[in-house]
Design a protein around this motif. Structure first.
Motif, short mmCIF file in Angstrom:
data_model
loop_
_atom_site.label_atom_id
_atom_site.label_comp_id
_atom_site.label_asym_id
_atom_site.label_seq_id
_atom_site.Cartn_x
_atom_site.Cartn_y
_atom_site.Cartn_z
N UNK A 23 36.44 28.29 -15.39
CA UNK A 23 36.16 28.41 -16.82
C UNK A 23 34.88 29.21 -17.04
N UNK A 24 33.85 28.90 -16.27
CA UNK A 24 32.58 29.62 -16.41
C UNK A 24 32.74 31.09 -16.02
N UNK A 25 33.51 31.34 -14.96
CA UNK A 25 33.74 32.72 -14.56
C UNK A 25 34.36 33.55 -15.67
N UNK A 26 35.33 32.97 -16.39
CA UNK A 26 35.94 33.67 -17.53
C UNK A 26 34.90 33.90 -18.63
N UNK A 27 34.07 32.90 -18.87
CA UNK A 27 33.05 33.04 -19.93
C UNK A 27 32.01 34.10 -19.56
N UNK A 28 31.62 34.15 -18.30
CA UNK A 28 30.68 35.20 -17.87
C UNK A 28 31.30 36.58 -18.10
N UNK A 29 32.58 36.72 -17.78
CA UNK A 29 33.26 38.01 -17.97
C UNK A 29 33.33 38.39 -19.45
N UNK A 30 33.31 37.38 -20.34
CA UNK A 30 33.39 37.64 -21.77
C UNK A 30 32.02 37.75 -22.43
N UNK A 31 30.94 37.67 -21.63
CA UNK A 31 29.62 37.91 -22.19
C UNK A 31 28.64 36.76 -22.14
N UNK A 32 29.05 35.58 -21.68
CA UNK A 32 28.10 34.48 -21.55
C UNK A 32 27.04 34.86 -20.52
N UNK A 33 25.75 34.77 -20.87
CA UNK A 33 24.69 35.12 -19.91
C UNK A 33 24.78 34.25 -18.65
N UNK A 34 24.60 34.88 -17.52
CA UNK A 34 24.71 34.21 -16.23
C UNK A 34 23.33 33.70 -15.80
N UNK A 35 23.21 32.41 -15.47
CA UNK A 35 21.90 31.87 -15.08
C UNK A 35 21.52 32.31 -13.68
N UNK A 36 20.22 32.21 -13.41
CA UNK A 36 19.72 32.54 -12.07
C UNK A 36 19.69 31.32 -11.16
N UNK A 37 19.78 30.12 -11.76
CA UNK A 37 19.58 28.89 -10.98
C UNK A 37 20.34 27.74 -11.60
N UNK A 38 20.97 26.91 -10.76
CA UNK A 38 21.62 25.68 -11.20
C UNK A 38 20.75 24.49 -10.79
N UNK A 39 20.55 23.56 -11.73
CA UNK A 39 19.72 22.39 -11.49
C UNK A 39 20.51 21.13 -11.85
N UNK A 40 20.85 20.30 -10.89
CA UNK A 40 21.55 19.05 -11.23
C UNK A 40 20.62 18.05 -11.89
N UNK A 41 21.15 17.27 -12.80
CA UNK A 41 20.38 16.18 -13.41
C UNK A 41 20.10 15.14 -12.34
N UNK A 42 18.83 14.79 -12.10
CA UNK A 42 18.52 13.85 -11.02
C UNK A 42 18.86 12.41 -11.40
N UNK A 43 19.23 11.63 -10.40
CA UNK A 43 19.48 10.19 -10.58
C UNK A 43 18.20 9.41 -10.30
N UNK A 44 18.07 8.26 -10.94
CA UNK A 44 16.99 7.35 -10.59
C UNK A 44 17.18 6.87 -9.15
N UNK A 45 16.09 6.58 -8.47
CA UNK A 45 16.18 6.20 -7.06
C UNK A 45 17.02 4.96 -6.84
N UNK A 46 16.86 3.98 -7.72
CA UNK A 46 17.63 2.75 -7.55
C UNK A 46 19.12 3.02 -7.68
N UNK A 47 19.51 3.82 -8.68
CA UNK A 47 20.92 4.11 -8.86
C UNK A 47 21.46 4.98 -7.72
N UNK A 48 20.61 5.86 -7.19
CA UNK A 48 21.03 6.68 -6.06
C UNK A 48 21.26 5.82 -4.83
N UNK A 49 20.41 4.82 -4.62
CA UNK A 49 20.61 3.90 -3.48
C UNK A 49 21.90 3.11 -3.66
#
Length: 245
Positions: free
Chosen positions: A112-138
């Motif tokens: 889906x994102x690939x199609x949007x990039x081809x249609x003009x959506x600006x492409x980011x330089x970096x992907x950043x995942x939303x971090x989990x709290x340490x307790x929930x990650x454990x």
């Protein structure tokens, strides 16, 4: 306990055999493990706010909240709204460690994102995942946003930096709170470890579901303050307002 060492083995089974639909167990008949009939039943998001992707009755509009108070992020990209059967698939991936489902959804988001990039959506330089709290990650053993970000990075050819964002304090689960409490809950909950890595860069946050947008807003503000020129949000699904169909 960290279960991720088994990730590649499980996903290998999903992607390197004759494809069977992960929803109905019939032959998929296409490169991804989902058949055309099941793909059509997914709750595709067609009419939504141009900023936060909130489902709306008409396309091409900006919701009242974004009009009154424009968010720190530029745009939320979500292929689906959070409804059946997608909600079940995300829950099984997130809470039952059914990683092939997450991989499938990440591949579809990547397309889906690939199609949007081809249609003009600006492409980011970096992907950043939303971090989990340490307790929930454990407790869970993995961060679903981190896994989605890595799969997207591979599919889109965009760098992923999992250690740049840090959740600085434990917070109650967002699912138990209303919109105002969610915003209060996330104050000063995130920070950037290396501001130089963000200077003048367009970045995209990755998460599984955007509900009220409070998490995306809190992180986007931190990223902009750290020097990011633009922040987008990539997720699998966007929820509707409570009581909205």
């Amino acid at each position: 306990m960290n279960c991720q060492p088994w990730l590649k083995a499980l996903v290998y089974k999903c992607t390197n055999i004759n494809q069977t639909c992960l929803l109905c167990d019939e032959a998929a008949g296409q490169p991804r493990p989902i058949c055309s009939a099941c793909e059509l039943t997914l709750p595709w998001l067609h009419q939504h706010c141009l900023r936060c992707a909130l489902p709306l009755a008409m396309a091409g509009l900006v919701c009242g909240q974004c009009s009154r108070r424009p968010p720190a992020f530029e745009q939320v990209i979500a292929p689906w709204h959070y409804g059946f059967p997608l909600d079940t698939l995300i829950s099984r991936f997130k809470h039952n460690s059914q990683w092939p489902l997450g991989r499938l959804l990440a591949e579809m988001l990547s397309l889906d994102l690939g199609h949007r990039f081809a249609e003009g959506l600006p492409r980011p330089a970096l992907l950043l995942p939303v971090p989990l709290a340490r307790r929930r990650l454990r407790e869970r053993g993995f961060n679903q946003a981190g896994m989605l970000a890595r799969w997207l990075a591979k599919g889109l050819g965009i760098a992923c930096h999992e250690g740049l964002l840090l959740r600085t304090r434990e917070t109650p689960a967002q699912q138990t709170l209303d919109a105002r409490a969610r915003r209060r809950n996330l104050r000063q909950a995130f920070r950037v470890l290396d501001n130089d890595a963000l200077q003048g860069r367009h970045v995209a946050l990755v998460d599984d579901v955007v509900t009220t947008g409070a998490t995306a807003q809190a992180i986007a503000k931190v990223l902009r303050q750290a020097g990011a020129s633009r922040v987008d949000v990539y997720c699998l699904a966007r929820t509707a307002k409570p009581g909205q169909a």
